[in-house]
Design a protein around this motif. Structure first.
Motif, mmCIF file in Angstrom:
data_model
loop_
_atom_site.group_PDB
_atom_site.id
_atom_site.type_symbol
_atom_site.label_atom_id
_atom_site.label_comp_id
_atom_site.label_asym_id
_atom_site.label_seq_id
_atom_site.Cartn_x
_atom_site.Cartn_y
_atom_site.Cartn_z
ATOM 1 N N TRP A 38 -15.414 -2.554 11.720
ATOM 2 C CA TRP A 38 -16.242 -1.964 10.618
ATOM 3 C C TRP A 38 -16.010 -2.614 9.302
ATOM 4 N N LEU A 86 -11.909 -0.869 -4.012
ATOM 5 C CA LEU A 86 -10.881 -0.041 -3.009
ATOM 6 C C LEU A 86 -9.536 -0.483 -3.331
ATOM 7 N N LEU A 142 -8.137 0.809 -6.501
ATOM 8 C CA LEU A 142 -7.407 2.095 -6.468
ATOM 9 C C LEU A 142 -6.270 2.117 -5.744
ATOM 10 N N VAL A 148 -8.202 1.956 7.273
ATOM 11 C CA VAL A 148 -8.973 3.279 6.949
ATOM 12 C C VAL A 148 -8.425 3.851 5.678
ATOM 13 N N PRO A 190 -7.724 2.672 2.653
ATOM 14 C CA PRO A 190 -8.173 2.534 1.051
ATOM 15 C C PRO A 190 -9.400 3.352 1.161
ATOM 16 N N ILE A 191 -9.958 3.588 2.115
ATOM 17 C CA ILE A 191 -11.371 4.134 2.223
ATOM 18 C C ILE A 191 -11.108 5.782 2.200
ATOM 19 N N LEU A 220 -8.581 7.059 0.670
ATOM 20 C CA LEU A 220 -8.080 7.138 -0.868
ATOM 21 C C LEU A 220 -9.144 7.362 -1.537
ATOM 22 N N ALA A 221 -10.263 6.540 -1.273
ATOM 23 C CA ALA A 221 -11.391 6.520 -2.283
ATOM 24 C C ALA A 221 -12.205 7.779 -2.214
ATOM 25 N N ALA A 233 -10.436 10.331 -3.788
ATOM 26 C CA ALA A 233 -10.434 10.187 -5.549
ATOM 27 C C ALA A 233 -11.811 10.640 -5.803
ATOM 28 N N ILE A 249 -6.886 11.603 -11.992
ATOM 29 C CA ILE A 249 -6.778 10.244 -11.716
ATOM 30 C C ILE A 249 -6.298 9.231 -12.704
ATOM 31 N N LEU A 286 -3.254 10.572 -7.816
ATOM 32 C CA LEU A 286 -4.082 10.435 -6.711
ATOM 33 C C LEU A 286 -3.334 11.093 -5.442
ATOM 34 N N LEU A 310 -3.473 12.185 -1.086
ATOM 35 C CA LEU A 310 -4.391 11.910 0.064
ATOM 36 C C LEU A 310 -4.905 12.907 0.851
ATOM 37 N N TRP A 329 -13.414 7.250 -12.700
ATOM 38 C CA TRP A 329 -12.976 6.766 -11.203
ATOM 39 C C TRP A 329 -13.570 7.648 -10.214
ATOM 40 N N VAL A 371 -16.904 6.445 -9.962
ATOM 41 C CA VAL A 371 -16.874 4.918 -8.969
ATOM 42 C C VAL A 371 -16.662 5.175 -7.669
ATOM 43 N N MET A 372 -15.570 6.038 -7.236
ATOM 44 C CA MET A 372 -15.275 6.008 -5.941
ATOM 45 C C MET A 372 -16.469 6.707 -5.146
ATOM 46 N N ALA A 386 -18.835 4.191 -4.539
ATOM 47 C CA ALA A 386 -18.398 3.039 -3.311
ATOM 48 C C ALA A 386 -18.481 3.551 -2.112
ATOM 49 N N LEU A 432 -20.616 1.988 1.033
ATOM 50 C CA LEU A 432 -20.368 1.754 2.127
ATOM 51 C C LEU A 432 -21.038 2.241 3.421
#
Lengths: 293, 356, 276
Positions: free
Chosen positions: A112, A124, A127, C21, C23-24, C26-27, C30, C38, C43, C45, C242, C245-246, C249, C253
């Motif tokens: 993906w 990303l 972050l 996975v 980073p996504i 986390l975004a 966030a 932030i 941050l 999980l 942020w 932004v996240m 993002a 995606l």
């Protein structure tokens, strides 16, 4: 590639190929000519007088230590991104090329990121690595490491390499896995009967059969790293700090769009185009010899 | 029901002459089989008739109409391809109906024709399937059905059985023959398989290097091959072809080893010592004490008969077919009966008949 | 031995999956946090599932300096679709002409297209911009998409697909009475459907992810794509929100990821069969 059976007539095919040709000429050849023309001229400060200056733009371009540094930096950046993306893609593909439980799920999870925009991957990774807010970045700072990519050029370079390679791993994974699966089972079985095992079998049988795929991927990765990463770099560092992450494409954008130095940026465009065409020709010589295409 | 006439048909690919001056006439309802080794030009001939290639010279006349300049779609010819060439994304029904739809036939008529062909070929339960869900034999039937529904003036078959396994090939062969007889459609059938050619054709056209070498009924081709090539090509195991010279008066052949083979049916023209080839089919060679000695290298039992591969005294290879199993040893003696001899000219390979 | 191999493979793959996975995730987390939290580096999980408001917020109102995300989504969709469909149409036509016909300058036409194979828009950005100026297409929607429609990759892929169609299939269609356009519509396009789907995925993602060209050619906020919007939002100054932004993002995606994952099978096959 030549077919036996063909349809008669020449008007219809010329009509069919026309839209593509028109677009190609308007958006490739015309701009290329414009770039070539502008790279050979210099416009005065008021934009009125255009003088023909021959190769002067190119001479000053290559005499410019900043440009030479950008070339070297781009080469290093591309090599690092390619090595990382291809290496990781290969490791994951080799692991996924087994009869494992949950294999299909693994594959989806590996594939993906192909869909992630370079600019989004930058966000990303910010972050993750930002020294104030980043998950990892803050961890580094609190543990006494002086991590700040806004100030430290090497750290900035490391960060854009990571973010750029991260997004490209899945592409490499897809191709290496397909390459592994296209190796006939009988060949592997023959190698097993010959007593080749593990790493030795991989190195002497699998890797050579995979080499056309790997060569293809190296070229694609290099082109990706050279051009498609603009979004990643621009979003993260804008080429900074102090040009530490300024690759050639970032420099074209900076000189042409931000600083409006058309002569130099056109010369840079011409250099890039020649480079890309050469790379394409190289790839096709290699792949062409293999497939007879 | 239509006749097909081919006049002086030639085809060059660049400088290479693939076909030269083919003349051919098919009676209405006749099945003519074109047979030859690969590269002999037989497929090109078929494709010229189909209209898929343009001839360099010559004319093709179908049912009295010159179709040479016409596009394949308007020639009223249907073709069965070697790899079936079924449309993979269409059902069996649609595969058969496609050509009719393009020709603008009414729906009920299409329905009727496809249904009829499906019944004829036993395809009714498969009409809704896609080609990939069919076996090789079923695909072959669909390909034939596609040709049949068109109700064309001429059928063309391009090695239609070569992708089937041996057993299926035999049964499909019989089926094609039965269908063609029943529908009475004039047909051209191309194959490299001489058994197929012998069993299917009303007449055979044997081709060699772009030139027709013999046009005759299967039995005529077998009994009186026009030259040494045809002699060797038709019949299994292949006819023995032995180098020899003509004796004085043309009454006999002298083999390289010295043995004399007298001709039963009369003298051959030519002076003494002329190079000739004598042919004898393996099944005509007799095992007989007192004949020529034969050293047997290999015994190939085929069940009801056995093929012996051996050497004469002068090391000439000779194969012999005997009934039943071979109980003899590694040496035997053979006789070549004069009545079964075929004689060919040494240089041209042409059949050498007795002088009148 | 085989067992340990499997455990090793599982470990490698799980680590790889985490790498992609995390980073996504986390975004996403966030996006549910307080911007102030932030900024303080808090941050976590664990998402605050009760706080999905930032998603609706950016969708409806956008963020600092950018239009509402739904607007940018529309622009991105339009651009990605226009590029994917446009490329596929002109590439099918030209590949069809090059493969199934002989016409004057056929080779020349093919090479003229082929040379541009790997000339990405990034290297010709400045001169193309100049040409767009002459054509009065700067800051227009067609200006966003049309220059990206011209490229050789799709033509080349279709040429390869078409060249692999057996001759006999073409001949059967001709015997059935199909002319060239009918053959294209009834046989060629349905038979190439899998490759077509794969190419659509590749081109949609390509169009969706464009950054440099929209940045250069379109300046009015009404033409901001979502990718442009995100980078605008992080700006360089300090007041970045942020969480917004996240959220943006993550939203950005979703469409390309959905397209890739849902069409994965075709896409992988088409991609790897085609490009070699």
């Amino acid at each position: 590639m030549e077919r036996r059976t063909i349809f008669a007539g020449w008007k219809l095919p010329m009509l069919l190929v026309a839209p593509q040709l028109v677009l190609t000429f308007v958006f490739f050849y015309w701009p290329a000519l414009v770039a070539a023309y502008e790279s050979l001229t210099r416009t005065d400060a008021f934009g009125i007088h255009v003088t023909f200056v021959g190769l002067a733009n190119f001479r000053s371009l290559f005499a410019d230590p900043l440009y030479r540094a950008a070339i070297l930096r781009t080469v290093g950046f591309c090599a690092a991104v390619t090595a990382l993306a291809l290496g990781l893609g290969m490791v994951l593909a080799v692991a996924a090329d087994r009869e494992l439980r949950g294999r299909d799920l693994y594959r989806v999870l590996m594939i993906w990121p192909y869909a992630v925009a370079p600019a989004v991957s930058a966000v990303l990774w910010i972050l993750l690595l930002n020294p104030q807010i980043g998950f990892v970045g803050r961890f580094l700072v609190t543990h006494g490491i002086r991590w700040d990519y806004a100030l430290n050029g090497n750290q900035a370079m490391l960060m854009v390499v990571l973010a750029s390679a991260w997004k490209q791993v899945s592409y490499n994974f897809i191709f290496v896995l397909a390459g592994l699966q296209s190796i006939p089972k009988a060949v592997i079985e023959a190698a097993r009967m010959d007593g080749a095992r593990g790493w030795y079998r991989f190195r002497t049988v699998v890797l050579p059969l995979l080499s056309p795929t790997l060569f293809f991927l190296i070229v694609v990765d290099l082109v990706y790293a050279a051009f498609d990463t603009f979004g990643t770099i621009w979003a993260m560092t804008e080429g900074g700090p102090a040009q530490a992450t300024q690759t050639l494409v970032v420099k074209v954008y900076n000189d042409g769009v931000v600083n409006l130095d058309l002569g130099s940026s056109s010369a840079q465009s011409v250099v890039l185009m020649v480079g890309v065409v050469a790379l394409t020709a190289l790839q096709f010589r290699f792949l062409g010899r293999r497939s007879g295409a | 029901m239509a006749t097909l006439v081919i006049e002086k048909l030639s085809k060059n690919f660049g400088p290479i002459e693939v076909l030269r001056d083919i003349d051919l006439e098919l009676a209405s309802g006749e099945m003519l089989v074109i047979v030859g080794a690969s590269g002999c030009g037989k497929s090109t001939l078929l494709r010229l008739v189909a209209g898929l290639e343009e001839p360099t010279r010559g004319r093709i006349i179908l049912d009295g109409r010159d179709v040479t300049p016409l596009d394949p779609s308007v020639r009223d010819i249907a073709m069965v391809f070697q790899n079936y060439a079924l449309y993979p994304h269409m059902s069996v029904f649609d595969n058969m109906a496609y050509g009719l739809r393009i020709r603008g036939l009414a729906k009920p008529e299409i329905q009727r024709r496809v249904q009829e062909a499906a019944t004829l070929l036993g395809l009714e339960p498969l009409l809704a399937r896609k080609p990939r869900q069919l076996s090789g034999g079923q695909r072959q039937r669909v390909a034939m059905g596609r040709a049949i529904v068109r109700e064309p003036k001429l059928f063309l078959f391009d090695e239609p059985l070569s992708n089937l396994d041996a057993k299926l090939r035999v049964s499909m062969r019989a089926e094609i023959r039965r269908l063609q007889r029943r529908l009475g459609v004039t047909s051209l059938y191309v194959t490299h398989d001489q058994v197929e050619a012998m069993t299917l054709g009303d007449r055979l056209l044997v081709m060699h290097r772009g030139v027709p070498v013999q046009l005759a009924t299967p039995m005529e081709v077998f009994d009186r091959p026009a030259d040494a090539y045809v002699a060797g090509f038709i019949g299994t195991p292949a006819m023995n072809l032995l180098d020899a010279t003509l004796t004085a008066g043309g009454t006999a052949a002298r083999l390289a080893g010295g043995a004399l083979l007298p001709f039963a049916d009369g003298r051959r023209p030519g002076e003494e010592g002329k190079n000739i080839i004598v042919g004898i089919r393996p099944e005509h060679v007799r095992i007989e004490a007192g004949g020529m000695p034969l050293a047997i290298d290999l015994v190939e039992p085929l069940g009801s008969e056995t093929v012996l591969l051996g050497r004469l005294a002068d090391e000439t290879m000779l194969s012999v077919k005997v009934h039943g199993a071979w109980a003899g040893g590694e040496r035997t003696e053979i006789v070549i009966p004069s009545a079964s001899l075929h004689v060919f000219e040494g240089k041209s390979g042409l059949r050498l008949d007795p002088a009148r | 031995m085989r067992r340990t191999g499997n455990w090793l493979a599982h470990t490698v793959l799980i680590l790889g999956a985490l790498l992609f996975v995390l980073p996504i995730w986390l975004a996403f987390c966030a996006a549910t946090l307080d911007p102030a939290a932030i900024d303080r580096g808090e941050l976590s999980l664990i998402p605050r599932l009760g706080h999905l408001g930032s998603f609706w917020g950016v969708l409806a109102h956008g963020g600092p300096g950018v239009p509402p995300v739904w607007r940018m989504l529309v622009v991105s969709f339009g651009m990605a679709l226009a590029i994917a469909v446009g490329k596929i149409v002109i590439s099918i036509l030209s590949a069809f002409a090059v493969v199934f016909f002989r016409f004057p300058l056929r080779r020349a036409a093919f090479w003229a297209i082929f040379v541009t194979l790997m000339l990405p828009v990034e290297v010709r950005i400045i001169p193309t911009y100049a040409v767009m100026g002459d054509l009065h297409m700067i800051d227009t929607f067609p200006g966003l998409a049309v220059p990206l429609i011209a490229s050789a990759t799709a033509t080349l892929l279709f040429r390869q697909t078409f060249a692999a169609i057996p001759d006999e299939l073409v001949e059967a269609a001709r015997m059935d009475g199909a002319g060239p356009l009918r053959f294209l519509k009834d046989i060629l396009i349905p038979v190439s459907a899998a490759n077509l789907a794969a190419l659509f995925v590749i081109l949609f993602v390509y169009g969706w992810n464009q950054y440099l060209w929209p940045l250069v050619v379109a300046t009015s906020p009404s033409l901001d794509t979502i990718v442009i919007g995100i980078v605008k939002m992080i700006g360089i100054d300090t007041s970045t929100e942020w969480n917004k932004v996240m959220a943006t993002a993550v939203i950005a995606l979703i469409p390309p990821v959905v397209v890739v994952v849902s069409m994965q099978r075709w896409f992988v096959r088409g991609l790897t069969e085609g490009e070699k």
